[in-house]
Design an enzyme around this catalytic site. Sequence first.
Site, PDB file in Angstrom:
ATOM      1  N   ARG A 147      90.472  19.832  21.911  1.00  0.00           N
ATOM      2  CA  ARG A 147      91.256  21.054  22.189  1.00  0.00           C
ATOM      3  C   ARG A 147      92.556  20.691  22.909  1.00  0.00           C
ATOM      4  O   ARG A 147      93.613  21.261  22.628  1.00  0.00           O
ATOM      5  CB  ARG A 147      90.436  22.040  23.039  1.00  0.00           C
ATOM      6  N   LYS A 175      94.688  30.050  32.647  1.00  0.00           N
ATOM      7  CA  LYS A 175      95.408  31.219  32.119  1.00  0.00           C
ATOM      8  C   LYS A 175      94.580  32.497  32.262  1.00  0.00           C
ATOM      9  O   LYS A 175      95.081  33.511  32.735  1.00  0.00           O
ATOM     10  CB  LYS A 175      95.763  31.001  30.631  1.00  0.00           C
ATOM     11  N   ARG A 232      83.294  24.340  34.091  1.00  0.00           N
ATOM     12  CA  ARG A 232      83.154  25.710  33.595  1.00  0.00           C
ATOM     13  C   ARG A 232      82.025  25.801  32.572  1.00  0.00           C
ATOM     14  O   ARG A 232      81.302  26.786  32.500  1.00  0.00           O
ATOM     15  CB  ARG A 232      84.483  26.166  32.962  1.00  0.00           C
ATOM     16  N   ARG A 276      80.048  28.736  26.908  1.00  0.00           N
ATOM     17  CA  ARG A 276      80.906  28.418  25.766  1.00  0.00           C
ATOM     18  C   ARG A 276      80.569  27.037  25.233  1.00  0.00           C
ATOM     19  O   ARG A 276      80.677  26.044  25.955  1.00  0.00           O
ATOM     20  CB  ARG A 276      82.384  28.461  26.182  1.00  0.00           C
ATOM     21  N   ARG A 280     100.146  30.073  19.623  1.00  0.00           N
ATOM     22  CA  ARG A 280      99.773  28.664  19.703  1.00  0.00           C
ATOM     23  C   ARG A 280     100.495  27.836  18.655  1.00  0.00           C
ATOM     24  O   ARG A 280     100.368  26.614  18.644  1.00  0.00           O
ATOM     25  CB  ARG A 280      98.275  28.510  19.516  1.00  0.00           C
TER      26      ARG A 280
HETATM   27  P1  AMP Z   1      90.802  29.881  24.333  1.00  0.00           P
HETATM   28  O1  AMP Z   1      89.836  30.860  24.875  1.00  0.00           O
HETATM   29  O2  AMP Z   1      92.216  30.360  24.425  1.00  0.00           O
HETATM   30  O3  AMP Z   1      90.617  28.498  24.910  1.00  0.00           O
HETATM   31  O4  AMP Z   1      90.514  29.747  22.765  1.00  0.00           O
HETATM   32  C1  AMP Z   1      89.295  29.233  22.275  1.00  0.00           C
HETATM   33  C2  AMP Z   1      89.423  28.898  20.791  1.00  0.00           C
HETATM   34  O5  AMP Z   1      89.758  30.061  20.046  1.00  0.00           O
HETATM   35  C3  AMP Z   1      90.540  27.902  20.478  1.00  0.00           C
HETATM   36  O6  AMP Z   1      90.133  26.551  20.666  1.00  0.00           O
HETATM   37  C4  AMP Z   1      90.806  28.237  19.014  1.00  0.00           C
HETATM   38  O7  AMP Z   1      89.812  27.686  18.184  1.00  0.00           O
HETATM   39  C5  AMP Z   1      90.660  29.741  18.977  1.00  0.00           C
HETATM   40  N1  AMP Z   1      91.959  30.404  19.260  1.00  0.00           N
HETATM   41  C6  AMP Z   1      92.272  31.161  20.347  1.00  0.00           C
HETATM   42  N2  AMP Z   1      93.543  31.607  20.280  1.00  0.00           N
HETATM   43  C7  AMP Z   1      94.052  31.104  19.123  1.00  0.00           C
HETATM   44  C8  AMP Z   1      95.314  31.165  18.505  1.00  0.00           C
HETATM   45  N3  AMP Z   1      96.343  31.844  19.050  1.00  0.00           N
HETATM   46  N4  AMP Z   1      95.481  30.537  17.310  1.00  0.00           N
HETATM   47  C9  AMP Z   1      94.458  29.864  16.740  1.00  0.00           C
HETATM   48  N5  AMP Z   1      93.261  29.736  17.293  1.00  0.00           N
HETATM   49  C10 AMP Z   1      93.028  30.346  18.474  1.00  0.00           C
END
Ligand code: AMP
Length: 369
Positions: free
Chosen positions: A325, A193, A307, A313, A268
């Site tokens: 996740r 994404k 990655r 990360r 989400r």
């Molecule tokens: P991402 O970079 O989108 O993979 O997000 C990394 C982490 O951030 C996720 O595993 C969640 O812990 C938190 N996170 C990101 N976006 C959301 C969301 N919309 N709602 C809740 N937690 C989020």
Amino acid sequence: MIKLHDKYFKPYITAKQIEKAIDAMVAKMANDFATEVPVFVGVLNGSFMFVSDFVKKYPYPCEVTFIKLASYEGVKSTEDIQRLVGLTQDVSGRTVIVLEDIIDTGNTLVEIHRIFENAHVKTLKIATLFYKPQAYKKDYKIHYTGVDIADKFIVGYGLDYNNLGRNLPEIYQIKETQHMTNLVLFGPPGAGKGTQANFLKEKYNLVHISTGDVFRYNIKNETALGVLAKSYIDKGALVPDQVTIDMLNAEVEKNADANGFIFDGFPRTNAQAKALDALMDEKDSQINAMIALEVEDEILVGRLLERGKTSGRADDADETVIRNRIKVYYDETAILKDYYTAQNKYHGVDGVGSIEAITERLSTVIDKL
Ligand code: AMP
């Protein structure tokens, strides 16, 4: 939402709020004019409901009369205001209170002051139920106001749009269709994404908001939000909805002039999807599409571990966290496919292949919107 002629209007001020505003106006004026018999002068057509409700609540003797002025055609104030007619009553020596439904630019006030100029009244007071402070351009004092409103066209409670809408018991505000393109880029962690959003934001001149990136920025800067979010992110769990929604709203507000947004990692949950709809609605806009990158789980795990070698990360480095996740995605997030499918907005795209090929597939969907 309602439609009058060619325009859409959304609920703005409820009947209850109107009543409360009138109660407050009545209380003030009853206090100011208790010792005399004022003449309330309504300005037709728009003020008929206001005057009616106002005088029913007014607790002391008073007189009620109307003058008529047609100052609006469609949604724009006409420059050459028609004359006020109908002041047949002798009001010399009296306290006159003009009851207006709405004052915006104040053009009508010029005419009101003109007709009372030679009427030898004791006092002339101006009261308006709705007042647009940003639009008002005159120096005349407005003595009583009910509700301050934004400088947008409203209908209902006596006010019309080309003669329709006067009978509505509440106020509606015009919905200005903003030509924004708002996309939800969807898919499990590792679907690509973020990578794709970087290409699409350039191509379509959109603002990319990644909630994950905003959280990571806050963690890096050790803000209160970052400290809170870290405890969830490290486990691969979701940050609580209200925290995430407030943050997202703030990010959107920072980009008030955007052509549109690519939401990446948001929504989400169902609550987040609803909050996003409400936010778009507030901007007189909407989500145009959810575009989902579809990738098998084992490929996702492989991509994220790869990655993790360079991303720094923590949640990419540990296979248990990665698998959690992905599980959280299927347990809590994947249901949003139904939410957007029900609105005919879901578009699935194969997320396996070269970056360019996938950008092409996404562009094909966006170009058809
Ligand atoms: P991402 O970079 O989108 O993979 O997000 C990394 C982490 O951030 C996720 O595993 C969640 O812990 C938190 N996170 C990101 N976006 C959301 C969301 N919309 N709602 C809740 N937690 C989020």
